[in-house]
Design an enzyme around this catalytic site. Structure first.
Site, mmCIF file in Angstrom:
data_model
loop_
_atom_site.group_PDB
_atom_site.id
_atom_site.type_symbol
_atom_site.label_atom_id
_atom_site.label_comp_id
_atom_site.label_asym_id
_atom_site.label_seq_id
_atom_site.Cartn_x
_atom_site.Cartn_y
_atom_site.Cartn_z
ATOM 1 N N ASP A 174 1.317 -59.028 -43.227
ATOM 2 C CA ASP A 174 0.101 -59.168 -42.409
ATOM 3 C C ASP A 174 -0.145 -60.625 -42.056
ATOM 4 O OD1 ASP A 174 -2.450 -56.981 -42.002
ATOM 5 O OD2 ASP A 174 -2.897 -59.089 -41.593
ATOM 6 N N ASP A 203 0.055 -50.026 -38.868
ATOM 7 C CA ASP A 203 -1.354 -49.779 -38.565
ATOM 8 C C ASP A 203 -1.920 -51.061 -37.944
ATOM 9 O OD1 ASP A 203 -3.637 -48.133 -38.592
ATOM 10 O OD2 ASP A 203 -4.306 -48.906 -40.531
ATOM 11 N N LYS A 253 0.513 -47.235 -34.826
ATOM 12 C CA LYS A 253 -0.785 -47.009 -34.179
ATOM 13 C C LYS A 253 -0.772 -47.581 -32.772
ATOM 14 C CE LYS A 253 -4.604 -49.307 -35.632
ATOM 15 N NZ LYS A 253 -5.677 -49.329 -36.652
HETATM 16 N N1 SAM Z 1 -3.359 -50.174 -42.884
HETATM 17 C C1 SAM Z 1 -4.237 -51.204 -43.443
HETATM 18 C C2 SAM Z 1 -4.805 -50.664 -44.720
HETATM 19 O O1 SAM Z 1 -4.750 -49.437 -44.918
HETATM 20 O O2 SAM Z 1 -5.301 -51.440 -45.545
HETATM 21 C C3 SAM Z 1 -5.307 -51.601 -42.441
HETATM 22 C C4 SAM Z 1 -4.716 -52.369 -41.267
HETATM 23 S S1 SAM Z 1 -5.885 -53.110 -40.195
HETATM 24 C C5 SAM Z 1 -6.500 -51.735 -39.293
HETATM 25 C C6 SAM Z 1 -4.893 -53.938 -39.014
HETATM 26 C C7 SAM Z 1 -4.178 -55.187 -39.536
HETATM 27 O O3 SAM Z 1 -3.169 -55.596 -38.598
HETATM 28 C C8 SAM Z 1 -5.085 -56.397 -39.726
HETATM 29 O O4 SAM Z 1 -5.122 -56.748 -41.092
HETATM 30 C C9 SAM Z 1 -4.421 -57.491 -38.884
HETATM 31 O O5 SAM Z 1 -4.460 -58.773 -39.489
HETATM 32 C C10 SAM Z 1 -3.003 -56.986 -38.786
HETATM 33 N N2 SAM Z 1 -2.223 -57.556 -37.671
HETATM 34 C C11 SAM Z 1 -2.585 -57.645 -36.375
HETATM 35 N N3 SAM Z 1 -1.641 -58.254 -35.647
HETATM 36 C C12 SAM Z 1 -0.626 -58.549 -36.503
HETATM 37 C C13 SAM Z 1 0.634 -59.208 -36.354
HETATM 38 N N4 SAM Z 1 1.031 -59.682 -35.165
HETATM 39 N N5 SAM Z 1 1.425 -59.353 -37.450
HETATM 40 C C14 SAM Z 1 0.998 -58.891 -38.648
HETATM 41 N N6 SAM Z 1 -0.175 -58.265 -38.855
HETATM 42 C C15 SAM Z 1 -0.988 -58.107 -37.799
#
Ligand code: SAM
Length: 190
Positions: free
Chosen positions: A62, A104, A144
């Site tokens: 993440d 996700d 997603k």
């Molecule tokens: N599935 C997780 C859980 O159950 O705890 C929740 C995920 S949350 C909805 C979406 C996550 O995607 C965020 O923490 C965000 O920082 C991450 N994210 C967004 N863009 C990203 C990227 N380019 N690389 C890595 N992580 C990313």
């Protein structure tokens, strides 16, 4: 005991479609705060809790910091869309490739629906590029997306590269009307 309610979406998808099995290696993209990784650790037997079953592996990545979780390896403050991240991911995997890639991931929403949609589709396409190097043939990708104009672009790319692609709308995400998942199975590999 899950860190986030999003766990229930993955549980629901997995109860129905059985993508996680003991012994499998999983890459969890956008893993913070770690609820999907918690589900994955349980279902692939990453802690070896059931010694009669094969032991799996979970790597979560993440942009944000992820608090440690027993049974999972986390790569925090890493951008999945950055080509440099691939090298680090590879160095953390026990084998060259994984059986399942979960995503996700979601960019910070601007509130402009079409823009947010496009940003997430681009991110999914970047993830698909990364899959080429680290997903086993016959592997699975769950990602997603927010539905919109360009969804079919992603869907078509998935259909080129996987034998079975379906769209899933978990009950647990019904509040968020645009949110869906593509489940792509049987990766054709190179
Ligand atoms: N599935 C997780 C859980 O159950 O705890 C929740 C995920 S949350 C909805 C979406 C996550 O995607 C965020 O923490 C965000 O920082 C991450 N994210 C967004 N863009 C990203 C990227 N380019 N690389 C890595 N992580 C990313």
């Amino acid at each position: 005991h899950y860190r986030c309610r999003s766990a229930f979406k993955l549980l629901e998808i997995d109860d129905k479609l059985h993508i996680l099995r003991p012994g499998l290696a999983v890459l969890d993209c956008g893993a913070a705060p770690g609820a999907w990784s918690q589900v994955a650790v349980e279902r692939v037997n990453a802690l070896g809790t059931d010694p009669a079953l094969p032991t799996g592996f979970v790597l979560g990545v993440d942009l944000l910091r992820i608090s440690p979780l027993e049974g999972a390896v986390f790569l925090s403050q890493a951008d999945v869309a950055d080509p440099g991240t691939l090298r680090t991911i590879r160095s953390l995997l026990p084998a060259e490739k994984v059986d399942i890639i979960l995503s996700d991931m979601a960019p910070n929403a601007t509130g402009i629906k079409e823009l947010d949609h496009q940003k997430l589709i681009s991110l999914c396409l970047a993830l698909l590029d990364l899959s080429k190097s680290i997903l086993k043939p016959k592997g699975t990708l769950l990602c997603k997306f927010w539905d919109g104009h360009d969804s079919h672009l992603l869907q078509n790319r998935l259909k080129e590269q996987f034998q079975d692609v379906r769209t899933i709308k978990p009950q647990a995400s019904r509040k968020d009307s645009a949110e869906s998942y593509y489940l792509a199975r049987l990766y054709k590999g190179k």
